[in-house]
Design a protein around this motif. Structure first.
Motif, mmCIF file in Angstrom:
data_model
loop_
_atom_site.group_PDB
_atom_site.id
_atom_site.type_symbol
_atom_site.label_atom_id
_atom_site.label_comp_id
_atom_site.label_asym_id
_atom_site.label_seq_id
_atom_site.Cartn_x
_atom_site.Cartn_y
_atom_site.Cartn_z
ATOM 1 N N SER A 25 43.906 15.701 -5.963
ATOM 2 C CA SER A 25 43.440 16.785 -5.564
ATOM 3 C C SER A 25 44.705 17.440 -4.375
ATOM 4 O O SER A 25 45.477 16.926 -3.817
ATOM 5 N N HIS A 27 45.064 19.840 -0.977
ATOM 6 C CA HIS A 27 43.823 20.140 0.186
ATOM 7 C C HIS A 27 44.092 21.961 0.414
ATOM 8 O O HIS A 27 45.644 22.294 0.464
ATOM 9 N N ARG A 28 43.518 22.395 0.628
ATOM 10 C CA ARG A 28 42.995 23.513 0.404
ATOM 11 C C ARG A 28 42.852 24.483 1.777
ATOM 12 O O ARG A 28 41.520 23.688 2.027
ATOM 13 N N GLU A 29 43.194 24.984 2.674
ATOM 14 C CA GLU A 29 42.294 25.881 3.518
ATOM 15 C C GLU A 29 43.275 26.764 4.420
ATOM 16 O O GLU A 29 43.834 27.968 3.661
ATOM 17 N N LYS A 30 42.307 28.083 5.017
ATOM 18 C CA LYS A 30 42.516 29.077 4.646
ATOM 19 C C LYS A 30 44.148 29.147 5.242
ATOM 20 O O LYS A 30 44.535 28.398 6.296
ATOM 21 N N LYS A 32 46.217 27.945 5.240
ATOM 22 C CA LYS A 32 46.908 26.757 5.123
ATOM 23 C C LYS A 32 47.240 27.309 2.470
ATOM 24 O O LYS A 32 46.391 25.448 2.441
ATOM 25 N N GLY A 35 48.807 22.561 1.352
ATOM 26 C CA GLY A 35 47.808 21.565 2.103
ATOM 27 C C GLY A 35 48.490 20.117 1.711
ATOM 28 O O GLY A 35 48.415 19.296 2.447
ATOM 29 N N ASP A 38 45.970 14.852 -1.090
ATOM 30 C CA ASP A 38 44.785 14.629 -0.663
ATOM 31 C C ASP A 38 44.323 13.867 -1.084
ATOM 32 O O ASP A 38 43.042 13.587 -0.891
ATOM 33 N N ASP A 79 39.903 15.395 0.413
ATOM 34 C CA ASP A 79 40.740 14.879 1.821
ATOM 35 C C ASP A 79 40.628 13.943 2.147
ATOM 36 O O ASP A 79 39.586 12.985 3.331
ATOM 37 N N GLN A 458 49.271 26.360 -7.644
ATOM 38 C CA GLN A 458 48.775 27.086 -6.812
ATOM 39 C C GLN A 458 48.970 29.271 -7.110
ATOM 40 O O GLN A 458 48.062 29.285 -6.860
#
Length: 505
Positions: A25, A27-30, A32, A35, A38, A79, A458
């Motif tokens: 996985s 990490h996907r965050e606004k 970022k 990330g 994770d 996560d 990405q």
């Protein structure tokens, strides 16, 4: 079919749980977009452990249910969430249980002390997630390792009663009556042969010494070869520190006398083997019968040549029982004093895989072939075979990581040294071996390289986004069809018009 209440030998199938797969996985965050990995690790599969419980005296529970399985570990999640571990199953067994692997015949453990534990089936290890696989040179691995399968074995549990003193003798010699007379045990007693079908245990207190006495079901001539009940129950006296010959002074069977009875039983014990160092006592029982005292006095001189202490007893009147009790207590106390001090017993586990480089040979390579269908270089070893099981061959990056691991322990170098050429078939593993073509000195790599600060993965849409866009398009198309049918207005009619300049007005 009735289930017996006493079972001293069973075969048990044990299946440990499989390890959960690791998670790959990102990490996907606004704000970022990069990330980092994770993915969490998979949970370990549940193990199956045998534990000695001194409150048990039989293996009947495993006669009723002969298959035991532990639960699997759960897969890791994003996560940094690790999978839950499978539940370990603890199986209680009585003291004196010998555990044997049926397939190999190897004795795994002899569980005699309360609290002893043996891991008979080790749960599979969980696969590492991509967060655990990230390194300075492999910052964003796009793969994870698979969980390993748990152990599966067919084992035999054999109970050998743990008693300090064992009573042996012909059927109806009074062994059960003696146990009942000197302890609080209440075995079945009757006036016909083979009344006792299972060993009976009694706890005896003589002064400051407390010990256990077991009566072995009636032995007859040929017991060590399977006649009567002796073949099944002779093993129950293997752990006894002393053996008491209970001889019947009142038998009505023709051709029997105390000396012949003792010689027959001694011959069976010798044929069974392993009991030469046990202290022997002789108990001439049923002296309360008419003429029994005279018979005892006649038999004593001939019995003395065996060199065993002789006691004349009666389980009915209690004559001679105290002397016999204290004689057995002295033997038990002396044997206990000669034993080394007990030490804490660790949990017995399966043989660990050697991890130190050079401690053992990590792999072997053998050239095999039939002369007609070509040949193959077969690689075997704990590490490479385990790595094969952990690899997801549907992921090219995971395959590259496997190639790097195999090259790191020198498999490629060894193949070149023994004459392997590019294109030769190489198989790793046993029956389910993975076969590939040998291609030396090719950098496989387990990392997708890109410009610093970027990751080409990405740029691809996640499957969830693709599905959402498709659902949105289908929704708007259906809504447009409804608007056209009801109002005659198309989406183009409702679209905002572009502002016109003053020259176009």
């Amino acid at each position: 079919m009735a289930i017996p209440s006493f079972v001293d030998r069973v075969k048990l199938t044990v299946q440990a749980g499989n390890g959960g797969h690791g998670c790959a996985s990102i990490h996907r965050e606004k704000f970022k977009p990069l990330g980092g990995p994770d993915g969490g690790n998979g949970g370990e599969g549940g193990s199956i452990i045998l534990r000695v419980d001194d409150s048990l005296s039989t293996l009947v529970e495993y006669h009723r249910q002969s298959v035991r399985k532990a639960t699997n570990g759960q897969p890791g999640k994003g996560d940094f969430q690790h999978g839950a571990r499978g539940e370990t199953i603890m199986l209680p067994v009585p003291a004196g249980t010998v555990v044997t692997d049926v397939d190999t015949g190897q004795v795994l453990a002899d569980l005699t002390t309360p609290g002893d534990e043996l891991v008979v089936a080790q749960g599979g290890r969980g696969g590492l997630g991509n967060a655990a696989l990230a390194t300075a040179s492999r910052k964003a691995p796009g793969f994870a390792l698979l969980g390993e399968e748990g152990d599966a074995h067919l084992i035999q549990l054999e109970l050998k009663v743990v008693a300090d003193v064992g009573l042996v003798g012909f059927p109806s010699a009074g062994k059960s009556s003696l146990v009942a007379a000197i302890s609080r045990a209440r075995p079945k007693i009757a006036d016909y042969p083979f009344t006792t079908l299972v060993p009976n245990l009694g706890v005896v207190v003589a002064g400051d010494v407390t010990y256990t006495v077991a009566d072995v079901p009636g032995l007859i001539e040929g017991a060590s070869e399977g006649r009567g009940l002796g073949f099944d129950f002779l093993r129950h006296i293997e752990r006894c520190q002393a053996i008491v010959h209970v001889i019947d002074l009142g038998t009505y069977e023709p051709g029997r006398d105390p000396v012949d009875d003792l010689e027959v039983i001694e011959a069976e014990l010798e044929a069974h083997g392993g009991l030469e160092d046990r202290v022997r006592l002789i108990a001439l029982n049923k002296v309360d019968l008419p003429d029994a005292h005279e018979l005892a006095e006649i038999a004593k001189p001939e019995l003395e040549r065996f060199g065993f202490p002789i006691f004349v007893i009666s389980t009915k009147t209690g004559e001679g029982l105290n002397e016999l009790k204290y004689a057995m207590a002295d033997i038990v106390a002396a044997r206990r004093a000669a034993l080394p001090p007990s030490e804490p017993r660790p949990v017995i586990r399966p043989k660990a895989v050697a991890s130190k480089k050079g401690a053992v040979e990590e792999f072997t390579i053998v050239k095999k072939g039939d002369g007609e269908g070509g040949f193959v270089w077969r690689v075997k070893g704990e590490k490479p075979e385990r790595w094969i099981r952990q690899t997801d061959f549907n992921n090219a990056e995971a395959v590259g990581y496997l190639a790097d691991r195999l090259n790191r322990i020198g498999i490629e170098t060894k193949l070149l040294e023994i004459g392997a050429r590019p294109g030769d078939a190489v198989a790793i593993g046993g029956e389910d071996a993975v076969v590939f073509d040998f291609a030396p000195q090719i950098e496989i790599g387990a990392e997708i390289l890109s410009r610093r600060g970027e990751d080409v993965r990405q740029e691809t849409e996640r499957p969830a986004i693709t599905r959402r866009k498709k659902m949105d398009a289908e929704y708007h198309a259906a809504k447009a069809a409804v608007d056209w049918a009801t109002t005659g207005v198309t989406p183009a009619d409702n679209a905002p018009r572009e502002d016109k300049g003053p020259d176009e007005a």
